[in-house]
Design a protein around this motif. Structure first.
Motif, PDB file in Angstrom:
ATOM      1  N   TYR A  65       0.836  -1.198   0.000  1.00 55.17           N
ATOM      2  CA  TYR A  65       0.000   0.000   0.000  1.00 55.17           C
ATOM      3  C   TYR A  65       0.873   1.253   0.000  1.00 55.17           C
ATOM      4  O   TYR A  65       0.510   2.290  -0.555  1.00 55.17           O
ATOM      5  N   TYR A  66       2.028   1.144   0.634  1.00 56.65           N
ATOM      6  CA  TYR A  66       2.920   2.288   0.791  1.00 56.65           C
ATOM      7  C   TYR A  66       3.949   2.411  -0.329  1.00 56.65           C
ATOM      8  O   TYR A  66       4.404   3.514  -0.634  1.00 56.65           O
ATOM      9  N   VAL A  67       4.356   1.303  -0.901  1.00 56.08           N
ATOM     10  CA  VAL A  67       5.420   1.344  -1.904  1.00 56.08           C
ATOM     11  C   VAL A  67       5.258   0.174  -2.870  1.00 56.08           C
ATOM     12  O   VAL A  67       4.793  -0.905  -2.484  1.00 56.08           O
ATOM     13  N   ASP A  68       5.623   0.395  -4.122  1.00 58.80           N
ATOM     14  CA  ASP A  68       5.416  -0.616  -5.152  1.00 58.80           C
ATOM     15  C   ASP A  68       6.463  -1.719  -5.157  1.00 58.80           C
ATOM     16  O   ASP A  68       6.182  -2.837  -5.583  1.00 58.80           O
ATOM     17  N   SER A  69       7.664  -1.409  -4.708  1.00 59.18           N
ATOM     18  CA  SER A  69       8.749  -2.378  -4.845  1.00 59.18           C
ATOM     19  C   SER A  69       9.883  -2.064  -3.877  1.00 59.18           C
ATOM     20  O   SER A  69       9.964  -0.957  -3.323  1.00 59.18           O
TER      21      SER A  69
END
Length: 216
Positions: A65-69
């Motif tokens: 939810y906070y970061v893609d990768s």
């Protein structure tokens, strides 16, 4: 491996991180802290998103939810580091009648910043290669500001006769800036001198060396 003094890149594309609500800011800070600690301890390649989730106390799905990768986390860590450095450059007074004195103050601040952010600078030196080309370009472009500011102050010092006309501005800037930014490699918080004391000595040695060049 990037040049720690900074080199101007060709590409300038800037990836956009996932947007976060204000109420989630503290959780995001915890994610960055955990990621920084894990990347420092294990290295980027040996750290998984599951490791980061476990350290923060999140479900792995919630982390996305906070970061893609994981690569975006690395990018955020390094970009935040260099954004902090922008403030040091912004406070330089290029209109002063004492550019060498201004350079000394600038070097003191960089040395302190380097020592206090040794973890992130260590990650930068070791794991920068894992960023994609666009991310690398943005980080290196931001680092160029350090070298540009140093060159500008040395050039002003030449104009005012504070350093020898024989001094090559580019060579001098690269040499002294490397010495300043490398403080994180050898500074130890439990050593006999505080980072502030080290910074003052480091800056004085370098600036006095510039002033003495070609005059003996």
């Amino acid at each position: 491996m990037p040049d720690i003094a900074g080199n101007l890149p060709v590409e300038t594309a800037q990836p956009t991180p996932r947007k976060r609500h204000a109420k989630s800011q503290r959780r995001w800070e915890l994610i960055i802290e955990a990621s920084t600690a894990l990347f420092k301890e294990r290295g980027f390649a040996a750290t998984s998103m599951q490791d980061i989730s476990d350290r923060v106390g999140l479900q792995k799905g919630s982390l996305y939810y906070y970061v893609d990768s994981k690569e975006m986390l690395l990018f955020e860590i390094l970009r935040d580091l260099h954004r902090g450095g922008e403030a040091l450059v912004d406070h330089i007074n290029f209109e002063t009648g004492d550019p060498l004195g201004e350079l000394r103050s600038y070097f003191v601040q960089i040395s302190i910043y380097s020592g206090r952010h040794a973890d992130r600078l260590g990650i930068f030196t070791r794991d920068f290669q894992f960023l994609d080309q666009a991310q690398q370009s943005e980080i290196i472009r931001e680092r160029f500001m350090y070298r540009h500011a140093t060159e500008r102050l040395i050039a002003l010092a030449k104009e005012r006769g504070q350093v020898s006309d024989l001094l090559d501005v580019h060579t001098a800037a690269q040499t002294v800036l490397r010495a300043v930014t490398a403080v994180f490699e050898w500074y130890r918080p439990d050593g006999p001198l505080s980072i502030e004391e080290i910074a003052v000595q480091n800056a004085a040695i370098l600036v006095q060396g510039l002033a003495a060049f070609g005059r003996t």
